[in-house]
Design an enzyme around this catalytic site. Structure first.
Site, PDB file in Angstrom:
ATOM      1  N   ARG A  46       0.789  -1.251  -0.075  1.00 44.82           N
ATOM      2  CA  ARG A  46      -0.150  -0.007   0.013  1.00 44.82           C
ATOM      3  C   ARG A  46       0.713   1.307  -0.098  1.00 44.82           C
ATOM      4  O   ARG A  46       0.655   2.144  -0.494  1.00 44.82           O
ATOM      5  CB  ARG A  46      -1.071  -0.062   1.416  1.00 44.82           C
ATOM      6  N   ARG A  57       1.224  13.116  -9.263  1.00 47.48           N
ATOM      7  CA  ARG A  57       1.067  14.687  -9.132  1.00 47.48           C
ATOM      8  C   ARG A  57       2.551  15.520  -9.184  1.00 47.48           C
ATOM      9  O   ARG A  57       2.473  16.427  -9.710  1.00 47.48           O
ATOM     10  CB  ARG A  57       0.636  14.994  -7.412  1.00 47.48           C
ATOM     11  N   HIS A  60       2.493  16.005 -12.964  1.00 45.89           N
ATOM     12  CA  HIS A  60       1.550  17.258 -13.196  1.00 45.89           C
ATOM     13  C   HIS A  60       1.907  18.455 -12.944  1.00 45.89           C
ATOM     14  O   HIS A  60       1.696  19.561 -13.557  1.00 45.89           O
ATOM     15  CB  HIS A  60      -0.004  17.222 -12.288  1.00 45.89           C
ATOM     16  N   SER A  88       8.437   0.558   7.964  1.00 46.03           N
ATOM     17  CA  SER A  88       9.532  -0.146   8.891  1.00 46.03           C
ATOM     18  C   SER A  88      10.807   0.387   8.489  1.00 46.03           C
ATOM     19  O   SER A  88      11.595   0.284   9.383  1.00 46.03           O
ATOM     20  CB  SER A  88       9.288  -1.683   8.468  1.00 46.03           C
ATOM     21  N   SER A 149      -2.135   0.684   8.311  1.00 47.57           N
ATOM     22  CA  SER A 149      -3.199   1.546   7.835  1.00 47.57           C
ATOM     23  C   SER A 149      -2.984   3.063   8.277  1.00 47.57           C
ATOM     24  O   SER A 149      -2.890   3.764   7.128  1.00 47.57           O
ATOM     25  CB  SER A 149      -4.600   1.154   8.035  1.00 47.57           C
ATOM     26  N   GLU A 152      -0.107   4.467   6.159  1.00 47.66           N
ATOM     27  CA  GLU A 152      -0.107   4.717   4.678  1.00 47.66           C
ATOM     28  C   GLU A 152      -1.096   5.572   4.396  1.00 47.66           C
ATOM     29  O   GLU A 152      -0.954   6.459   3.501  1.00 47.66           O
ATOM     30  CB  GLU A 152      -0.850   3.103   4.151  1.00 47.66           C
ATOM     31  N   ASP A 160       0.611  14.586  -0.482  1.00 51.24           N
ATOM     32  CA  ASP A 160      -0.295  15.684  -0.839  1.00 51.24           C
ATOM     33  C   ASP A 160       0.071  17.297  -0.397  1.00 51.24           C
ATOM     34  O   ASP A 160       0.321  18.138  -1.231  1.00 51.24           O
ATOM     35  CB  ASP A 160      -1.735  15.372  -0.669  1.00 51.24           C
TER      36      ASP A 160
END
Length: 185
Positions: A46, A57, A60, A88, A149, A152, A160
């Protein structure tokens, strides 16, 4: 707990991560990206998906960005940077990439839970993100989410935020970037 209650808890966890990330580490990454000739990103699982979205991005923004392992990825050279996203910092394939990048004279950056990891020791600079490792071992950070999770998700949002900072430094806006968005549909 209802699904929307879980969502609310996840958002609370993500909100708590912001105060833990060091601005000076993030600014070093921004500087490394903007000074690099080519930018390479890598991650496994992930984290790799988050890295791919980051590379998109950067493309872009008209930066020369690539995902390690893709068929159109060129060779890594001295004035390039390899950015690895790894909770990790110990994933064997990513350790190998970091070692090779160092041998070639490229800069290596690691975004991780564990800056003291094997890749962290190889890296020119690291950014520590909060999160719990996949095995949920006690590292002082608790999450209701499974495995990696939280790391990630934080990685995607952090990437972003790096994009927004690079846009600011380059004087770009969303409309300018949209011109480089795929339009073959």
């Amino acid at each position: 707990m209802q699904t929307t209650q879980y969502l609310a808890e996840i958002i609370k966890e993500l909100n708590r991560t912001v105060d833990i990330i060091a601005d000076e580490e993030a600014e070093k990454l921004v500087k490394g990206i903007l000074e690099a000739k080519k930018i390479f990103v890598a991650g496994a699982g992930r984290s790799g998906f988050m890295s791919k979205s980051f590379a998109m991005r950067m493309m872009h923004m008209e930066l020369d960005a690539y995902v390690v392992g893709e068929t159109i990825t060129p060779n890594l050279e001295k004035d390039d940077i390899l950015i690895i996203g790894s909770g990790s910092g110990e994933t064997k394939t990513l350790v190998s990439m970091a070692e090779k990048a160092k041998r070639l004279g490229a800069a290596v950056a690691l975004v991780t839970i564990f800056p003291e990891s094997t890749i962290g020791q190889l890296a020119d600079f690291t950014v520590k993100l909060p999160g719990s490792p996949k095995d949920q071992s006690d590292n002082g950070y608790k999450t209701i989410q499974p495995m990696g999770s939280l790391f990630e998700q934080t990685l995607l949002l952090f990437y972003d935020a790096i994009i927004l900072r690079c846009m600011e430094k380059k004087g770009l806006d969303s409309n300018t970037m949209f011109k480089r968005h795929a339009n073959l549909e």
